[in-house]
Write a protein that holds these residues in place. Structure first.
Motif, PDB file in Angstrom:
ATOM      1  N   ASN A  87       0.805  -1.045  -0.045  1.00 15.89           N
ATOM      2  CA  ASN A  87       0.079  -0.085  -0.087  1.00 15.89           C
ATOM      3  C   ASN A  87       0.883   1.176  -0.110  1.00 15.89           C
ATOM      4  O   ASN A  87       0.433   2.558  -1.104  1.00 15.89           O
ATOM      5  CB  ASN A  87      -0.301  -0.146   1.943  1.00 15.89           C
ATOM      6  CG  ASN A  87      -1.774   1.340   1.065  1.00 15.89           C
ATOM      7  OD1 ASN A  87      -0.997   1.945   1.655  1.00 15.89           O
ATOM      8  ND2 ASN A  87      -3.020   1.581   0.862  1.00 15.89           N
ATOM      9  N   GLN A  88       2.322   1.248   0.295  1.00 14.98           N
ATOM     10  CA  GLN A  88       2.782   2.469   0.615  1.00 14.98           C
ATOM     11  C   GLN A  88       4.084   2.498  -0.355  1.00 14.98           C
ATOM     12  O   GLN A  88       4.830   3.214  -0.441  1.00 14.98           O
ATOM     13  CB  GLN A  88       3.981   2.038   1.981  1.00 14.98           C
ATOM     14  CG  GLN A  88       3.166   1.990   3.478  1.00 14.98           C
ATOM     15  CD  GLN A  88       2.434   4.025   3.465  1.00 14.98           C
ATOM     16  OE1 GLN A  88       2.782   4.624   2.629  1.00 14.98           O
ATOM     17  NE2 GLN A  88       1.186   3.675   3.574  1.00 14.98           N
ATOM     18  N   GLY A  89       3.640   1.568  -1.512  1.00 15.74           N
ATOM     19  CA  GLY A  89       4.442   1.746  -2.608  1.00 15.74           C
ATOM     20  C   GLY A  89       5.595   1.108  -2.673  1.00 15.74           C
ATOM     21  O   GLY A  89       6.746   1.838  -3.051  1.00 15.74           O
ATOM     22  N   LEU A  90       6.132   0.530  -1.774  1.00 12.81           N
ATOM     23  CA  LEU A  90       7.294  -0.181  -1.060  1.00 12.81           C
ATOM     24  C   LEU A  90       7.587  -1.294  -1.830  1.00 12.81           C
ATOM     25  O   LEU A  90       8.310  -2.111  -1.315  1.00 12.81           O
ATOM     26  CB  LEU A  90       8.286   0.297   0.144  1.00 12.81           C
ATOM     27  CG  LEU A  90       7.722   1.384   0.144  1.00 12.81           C
ATOM     28  CD1 LEU A  90       7.800   1.308   2.604  1.00 12.81           C
ATOM     29  CD2 LEU A  90       9.060   2.512   0.292  1.00 12.81           C
ATOM     30  N   TRP A  91       6.472  -1.876  -2.741  1.00 10.54           N
ATOM     31  CA  TRP A  91       6.739  -3.857  -3.000  1.00 10.54           C
ATOM     32  C   TRP A  91       7.945  -3.862  -3.934  1.00 10.54           C
ATOM     33  O   TRP A  91       8.508  -4.868  -2.791  1.00 10.54           O
ATOM     34  CB  TRP A  91       5.505  -3.793  -3.618  1.00 10.54           C
ATOM     35  CG  TRP A  91       5.672  -5.463  -3.645  1.00 10.54           C
ATOM     36  CD1 TRP A  91       5.295  -6.072  -5.336  1.00 10.54           C
ATOM     37  CD2 TRP A  91       4.970  -6.642  -2.484  1.00 10.54           C
ATOM     38  NE1 TRP A  91       5.322  -7.454  -4.522  1.00 10.54           N
ATOM     39  CE2 TRP A  91       4.952  -8.015  -3.769  1.00 10.54           C
ATOM     40  CE3 TRP A  91       4.798  -6.015  -1.608  1.00 10.54           C
ATOM     41  CZ2 TRP A  91       4.383  -8.723  -2.229  1.00 10.54           C
ATOM     42  CZ3 TRP A  91       3.729  -7.416  -0.854  1.00 10.54           C
ATOM     43  CH2 TRP A  91       4.662  -8.635  -1.395  1.00 10.54           C
ATOM     44  N   GLU A  92       8.337  -3.089  -4.106  1.00 16.69           N
ATOM     45  CA  GLU A  92       9.874  -3.710  -4.981  1.00 16.69           C
ATOM     46  C   GLU A  92      10.941  -3.312  -4.164  1.00 16.69           C
ATOM     47  O   GLU A  92      11.860  -4.729  -4.734  1.00 16.69           O
ATOM     48  CB  GLU A  92       9.719  -2.349  -6.349  1.00 16.69           C
ATOM     49  CG  GLU A  92       9.044  -2.674  -7.531  1.00 16.69           C
ATOM     50  CD  GLU A  92       9.460  -2.190  -9.157  1.00 16.69           C
ATOM     51  OE1 GLU A  92      10.326  -1.203  -8.921  1.00 16.69           O
ATOM     52  OE2 GLU A  92       8.780  -2.344  -9.809  1.00 16.69           O
ATOM     53  N   ALA A  93      11.042  -2.747  -3.111  1.00 12.44           N
ATOM     54  CA  ALA A  93      12.269  -2.028  -2.685  1.00 12.44           C
ATOM     55  C   ALA A  93      12.209  -3.773  -1.686  1.00 12.44           C
ATOM     56  O   ALA A  93      13.066  -3.736  -1.362  1.00 12.44           O
ATOM     57  CB  ALA A  93      11.948  -0.550  -1.485  1.00 12.44           C
ATOM     58  N   LEU A  94      10.898  -3.727  -1.402  1.00 13.48           N
ATOM     59  CA  LEU A  94      11.054  -5.123  -0.553  1.00 13.48           C
ATOM     60  C   LEU A  94      11.028  -6.591  -0.427  1.00 13.48           C
ATOM     61  O   LEU A  94      11.983  -6.982  -0.462  1.00 13.48           O
ATOM     62  CB  LEU A  94       9.504  -5.147   0.282  1.00 13.48           C
ATOM     63  CG  LEU A  94       8.981  -6.483   0.677  1.00 13.48           C
ATOM     64  CD1 LEU A  94       9.705  -6.407   2.277  1.00 13.48           C
ATOM     65  CD2 LEU A  94       7.751  -6.928   0.605  1.00 13.48           C
ATOM     66  N   MET A  95      10.654  -6.562  -2.273  1.00 11.20           N
ATOM     67  CA  MET A  95      11.920  -7.659  -2.693  1.00 11.20           C
ATOM     68  C   MET A  95      13.022  -7.757  -2.693  1.00 11.20           C
ATOM     69  O   MET A  95      13.981  -8.306  -3.305  1.00 11.20           O
ATOM     70  CB  MET A  95      11.075  -7.836  -4.437  1.00 11.20           C
ATOM     71  CG  MET A  95       9.716  -7.763  -4.409  1.00 11.20           C
ATOM     72  SD  MET A  95       9.302  -9.254  -3.690  1.00 11.20           S
ATOM     73  CE  MET A  95       8.473  -9.277  -2.395  1.00 11.20           C
ATOM     74  N   ALA A  96      13.950  -6.346  -3.613  1.00 15.78           N
ATOM     75  CA  ALA A  96      15.315  -5.605  -3.444  1.00 15.78           C
ATOM     76  C   ALA A  96      15.897  -7.384  -2.082  1.00 15.78           C
ATOM     77  O   ALA A  96      16.667  -7.097  -1.945  1.00 15.78           O
ATOM     78  CB  ALA A  96      15.579  -5.037  -3.817  1.00 15.78           C
ATOM     79  N   THR A  97      15.439  -5.721  -0.535  1.00 15.29           N
ATOM     80  CA  THR A  97      15.434  -6.057   0.221  1.00 15.29           C
ATOM     81  C   THR A  97      16.077  -7.972   0.363  1.00 15.29           C
ATOM     82  O   THR A  97      16.781  -8.581   0.975  1.00 15.29           O
ATOM     83  CB  THR A  97      14.571  -5.797   1.449  1.00 15.29           C
ATOM     84  OG1 THR A  97      14.713  -3.702   1.221  1.00 15.29           O
ATOM     85  CG2 THR A  97      15.098  -5.516   2.928  1.00 15.29           C
ATOM     86  N   ILE A  98      14.250  -8.881  -0.167  1.00 11.30           N
ATOM     87  CA  ILE A  98      14.245 -10.413   0.298  1.00 11.30           C
ATOM     88  C   ILE A  98      15.396 -10.712   0.008  1.00 11.30           C
ATOM     89  O   ILE A  98      16.355 -11.587   0.349  1.00 11.30           O
ATOM     90  CB  ILE A  98      13.032 -10.107   0.272  1.00 11.30           C
ATOM     91  CG1 ILE A  98      12.361  -9.717   1.033  1.00 11.30           C
ATOM     92  CG2 ILE A  98      13.343 -11.944   0.349  1.00 11.30           C
ATOM     93  CD1 ILE A  98      10.552 -10.646   0.831  1.00 11.30           C
ATOM     94  N   THR A  99      15.675  -9.808  -1.025  1.00 11.65           N
ATOM     95  CA  THR A  99      17.042 -10.877  -1.848  1.00 11.65           C
ATOM     96  C   THR A  99      18.015 -10.770  -1.675  1.00 11.65           C
ATOM     97  O   THR A  99      18.895 -11.646  -1.241  1.00 11.65           O
ATOM     98  CB  THR A  99      17.026 -10.309  -3.235  1.00 11.65           C
ATOM     99  OG1 THR A  99      16.011 -10.308  -4.670  1.00 11.65           O
ATOM    100  CG2 THR A  99      17.703 -10.765  -4.503  1.00 11.65           C
TER     101      THR A  99
END
Length: 281
Positions: A87-99
């Motif tokens: 919802n906060q528009g941080l999905w792609e950043a989350l995926m990079a962090t998980i990687t």
């Protein structure tokens, strides 16, 4: 009175050693930087982001539900927390962090468990690695960014490298501790049945030390996650870079939201790994 010896040129020695390693092992660093970087970009920018967010959230929720003994608390938290990040528009950043976290943790376990086993089996190895682990854990994490940049430039690869150094010691220490805590009676019993060294290790010592080793792996994952903001200083993408960007712009709200995203991810990973450990005890 204390000036009986000239200043020891440790900084110069370190720079010369770094230059020497760069020159001698450039053939190794360049392929790692290029191919490993491409591999990480593929995972974070294509593989994970190609999964629809709703499907990803449901997969995490199902895993959380199963590992927590089919209780709804962690699953519901995972759904609400990950939806908030989306919802906060941080999905792609989350995926990079998980990687970054997964790769750094995986490499830490691959390197750390064998070293821990070696330390448990050899007093010489234990006496050699103990001070190295102390050095790795007490050195400020920022310092690890310097060799990471020197060897791999900027981006995700040096971020994983710095996280790897910072996060490996708990896995090594807990593996060493877990094997040393295995009952001597069990070791003597396996010896009396004529078990070989590998049989004793894989059928007695590692299974008995599993919960301790998993506790070390949990700490390793948490330390890797704690490096995401620091690693963003050398160009590693993810939620950490959002925090760093907010800091540079004095944007309190943006930084707080990205920080909350990191906390949500930390809670989900921590609870899942803890419950996996409990389930195997």
């Amino acid at each position: 009175m204390l000036d009986f010896v000239d200043k020891i040129p440790l900084a110069e020695w370190t720079e010369k050693a770094t230059d020497w390693i760069q020159g001698k092992f450039a053939f190794l660093f360049e392929p790692i930087k290029e191919h490993f970087g491409e591999f990480m970009d593929f995972i974070s920018e294509k593989a994970l982001t190609s999964i629809p967010p709703v499907l990803f959230i449901l997969i995490v929720a199902v895993i959380a539900f199963l590992v927590s003994g089919k209780k709804f608390g962690l699953a519901v938290f995972s759904i609400v927390g990950l939806w908030f990040v989306y919802n906060q528009g941080l999905w792609e950043a989350l995926m990079a962090t998980i990687t970054l976290v997964i790769l750094a943790s995986l490499l830490s376990v691959i390197i750390g468990v064998p070293i821990g086993i070696l330390m448990a089996k050899s007093k010489i190895a234990n006496s050699i690695f103990q001070p190295i682990l102390d050095f790795m854990q007490t050195m400020p994490a920022f310092v690890y960014l310097i060799p990471a940049v020197a060897f791999f430039g900027i981006g995700m690869v040096p971020g994983v490298f710095a996280s790897l150094i910072f996060a490996t010691p708990p896995t090594v220490r807990f593996t060493n501790l877990g094997i040393r805590q295995v009952s001597k009676d069990l070791i003597e019993a396996s010896d009396s049945f004529g078990a070989t060294g590998p049989q004793k290790l894989f059928k007695v010592e590692l299974p008995m030390a599993k919960s301790t080793i998993m506790a070390g792996i949990n700490q390793t994952v948490m330390l890797a996650l704690s490096m995401v903001v620091i690693a963003s200083m050398i160009g590693a993408p993810g939620l950490g870079s959002q925090v760093l960007s907010a800091l540079q712009r004095a944007s309190v709200g943006t930084g707080f939201v990205a920080g909350v995203g990191i906390v949500i991810l930390a809670i989900i990973i921590d609870r899942i790994t803890q419950n996996m450990n409990k389930g195997k005890e």
